[in-house]
Design a protein around this motif. Structure first.
Motif, PDB file in Angstrom:
ATOM      1  N   THR A 202       0.832  -1.197   0.000  1.00  0.00           N
ATOM      2  CA  THR A 202       0.000   0.000   0.000  1.00  0.00           C
ATOM      3  C   THR A 202       0.863   1.243   0.000  1.00  0.00           C
ATOM      4  O   THR A 202       2.040   1.214   0.344  1.00  0.00           O
TER       5      THR A 202
ATOM      6  N   ASP B 251      -2.282   6.081   2.300  1.00  0.00           N
ATOM      7  CA  ASP B 251      -3.546   5.362   2.264  1.00  0.00           C
ATOM      8  C   ASP B 251      -3.677   4.349   3.389  1.00  0.00           C
ATOM      9  O   ASP B 251      -4.636   3.592   3.435  1.00  0.00           O
TER      10      ASP B 251
ATOM     11  N   VAL C 127      -6.312  -0.011   5.330  1.00  0.00           N
ATOM     12  CA  VAL C 127      -6.149   0.588   4.011  1.00  0.00           C
ATOM     13  C   VAL C 127      -7.486   1.161   3.557  1.00  0.00           C
ATOM     14  O   VAL C 127      -8.526   0.517   3.699  1.00  0.00           O
TER      15      VAL C 127
ATOM     16  N   GLU D  83      -9.749   2.330   0.391  1.00  0.00           N
ATOM     17  CA  GLU D  83      -9.879   2.184  -1.056  1.00  0.00           C
ATOM     18  C   GLU D  83     -11.237   2.697  -1.516  1.00  0.00           C
ATOM     19  O   GLU D  83     -12.220   2.661  -0.771  1.00  0.00           O
TER      20      GLU D  83
ATOM     21  N   THR E 226     -10.642  -1.802  -6.927  1.00  0.00           N
ATOM     22  CA  THR E 226      -9.922  -2.158  -5.716  1.00  0.00           C
ATOM     23  C   THR E 226      -8.808  -3.135  -6.085  1.00  0.00           C
ATOM     24  O   THR E 226      -8.933  -3.914  -7.038  1.00  0.00           O
ATOM     25  N   LYS E 227      -7.732  -3.086  -5.335  1.00  0.00           N
ATOM     26  CA  LYS E 227      -6.578  -3.924  -5.654  1.00  0.00           C
ATOM     27  C   LYS E 227      -6.863  -5.366  -5.270  1.00  0.00           C
ATOM     28  O   LYS E 227      -7.348  -5.648  -4.181  1.00  0.00           O
TER      29      LYS E 227
ATOM     30  N   TYR F 136      -3.207   0.036  -6.708  1.00  0.00           N
ATOM     31  CA  TYR F 136      -4.109   0.846  -5.906  1.00  0.00           C
ATOM     32  C   TYR F 136      -4.617   2.065  -6.666  1.00  0.00           C
ATOM     33  O   TYR F 136      -3.924   2.629  -7.502  1.00  0.00           O
ATOM     34  N   ASN F 137      -5.849   2.437  -6.351  1.00  0.00           N
ATOM     35  CA  ASN F 137      -6.452   3.693  -6.813  1.00  0.00           C
ATOM     36  C   ASN F 137      -6.641   3.759  -8.327  1.00  0.00           C
ATOM     37  O   ASN F 137      -6.690   4.842  -8.906  1.00  0.00           O
TER      38      ASN F 137
ATOM     39  N   ARG G  74      -4.965   6.545 -12.437  1.00  0.00           N
ATOM     40  CA  ARG G  74      -5.123   6.399 -10.992  1.00  0.00           C
ATOM     41  C   ARG G  74      -5.605   7.727 -10.435  1.00  0.00           C
ATOM     42  O   ARG G  74      -5.019   8.775 -10.718  1.00  0.00           O
TER      43      ARG G  74
END
Length: 407
Positions: free
Chosen positions: A28, A32, A222, A224, A246-247, A254-255, A274
């Protein structure tokens, strides 16, 4: 500390049947994530003993260390931080270009957030936040948001810049659920944007992605954004289905966002990137690309807002409730990282609000919002919205938001 969470998380997973996919993801970004200390971890473990998977969290008191010391009503102003992206859109002859400008405005609001996993204060019923923007082109913008319902929680908001021919009205209805090793917040509601210089366009309607706080039992916490939201302008038959990704546990990033813009039944472009970094639009017809927003390059160019001094505010204005009245003790305790005192202060406010609600119900008193009223299921400002950019229009808006008797 991590060992404590690993053991506790394993125990709870077996008891509650959580899947491996609900574990906290790896790699991460620092801004975040939140890593809990031992005391905070103990509070989380105590909290989750009350919870069931799928449970509505509207009546659950969250630990104070996840609170951001500002109201949800003020957080909504994050989406008014880059007005230059939307100003002047009515001068674009091409409706697809106007639609793209709306996309830029919307996507530029997400990079502004507190570090780690934080949620703003829940506004109390009747609380309001109001501010003014003074722009470099010597124009102004005006904003007001009000908590019009507490159960269910609904925040209504209104923004207008008469000189720049932009008006935004909307409401948010957040609903949170416990999902095991994460908490989801479904952001119901919408933003309705009007380019007043192009009345034939009608409204541009924008919905919100959902939010997920993952790793609340073990691992790193985290934040998200996830799921699909929609940007649409029905008059011009323009739509964008925008996915906030979402990862995955083993892959992905991420993002990330991905979307397709279409006019009628024909795709016209793709959105990718992103939301915390760079987002681009690619034209299907020409293959050309353009940057919609670059958070690293332009993220610091946030429009400053003017808010009267706390002492000049009314008792139920957000910053006054935070610093001088309702939430004063909680805010001080959070800043001092005194979790025990913060929890006591938060409970005291919530108990007092419950008592007010009980008395209101017993007396048959009905709460009437100050700035908004409901029409056909939508919250609208109690203001005849001016459609011109005259000084009279600006005065009318200012007088409505800050009436002379308000001090």
């Amino acid at each position: 500390m991590m060992g404590l969470f690993s053991q506790a998380g394993s125990h709870i997973k077996r008891a509650r049947g959580l899947s491996v996919d609900d574990r906290a993801p790896e790699d991460t970004e620092p801004d975040d994530t939140s890593i809990l200390d031992e005391n905070e971890g103990s509070v989380i473990l105590s909290l989750i003993s009350q919870l069931r998977v799928g449970m509505d969290l509207s009546k659950v008191t969250f630990p104070t260390f996840v609170l951001e010391p500002r109201s949800m009503l003020e957080r909504i102003t994050d989406f008014m931080s880059h007005p230059d992206l939307i100003f002047g859109a009515e001068k674009c002859d091409d409706p697809e270009e106007r639609f793209t400008r709306i996309l830029q405005y919307y996507l530029a609001g997400w990079h502004i957030k507190p570090k780690g996993v934080k949620k703003p204060y829940n506004p109390v019923l009747g609380e309001f936040f109001r501010c003014r923007y003074d722009y470099p082109n010597n124009t102004q913008g005006f904003f007001v948001a009000e908590q019009v319902s507490h159960h269910p929680p609904i925040s209504a908001f209104f923004y207008i810049s008469p000189a720049n021919r932009v008006c935004i009205v909307g409401e948010l209805r957040p609903k949170s659920k416990f999902l095991g090793n994460s908490v989801s917040t479904t952001m119901e509601g919408e933003n309705r944007i009007t380019l007043m210089g192009v009345p034939d366009d009608g409204e541009y309607v924008v919905t919100m992605p959902n939010m997920y706080a993952r790793g609340i039992l073990f691992g790193k916490m985290v934040l998200e954004l996830g799921d699909t939201c929609v940007v649409k302008n029905e008059k011009n038959r323009l739509f964008c289905d925008l996915e906030f990704k979402t990862k995955g546990f083993f892959s992905g990033t991420y993002n990330a966002i991905a979307g397709r813009v279409r006019r009628g039944n024909s795709d016209t472009g793709e959105v990718s990137g992103r939301w915390s970094h760079v987002m681009e639009f690619k034209s299907i017809k020409s293959g050309s690309k353009r940057v919609l927003f670059d958070a690293a390059k332009d993220g610091q160019n946030v429009a400053p807002k003017y808010v009267p001094d706390v002492e000049q505010q009314e008792p139920y204005e957000s910053r006054r409730t935070r610093m001088r009245s309702l939430w004063k003790d909680l805010t001080q305790a959070i800043e001092e990282r005194n979790m025990e005192r913060a929890t006591e202060a938060k409970s005291a406010v919530e108990d007092a609000q419950r008592e007010l609600r009980r008395k209101r119900e017993e007396s048959g008193e009905k709460f009437v919002p100050r700035y908004f009223e409901r029409h056909d299921g939508r919250w609208e400002p109690k203001l005849k919205i001016p459609r011109d950019d005259s000084s009279d229009a600006i005065d009318a808006v200012q007088t409505w938001i800050w009436p002379p008797t308000a001090g």
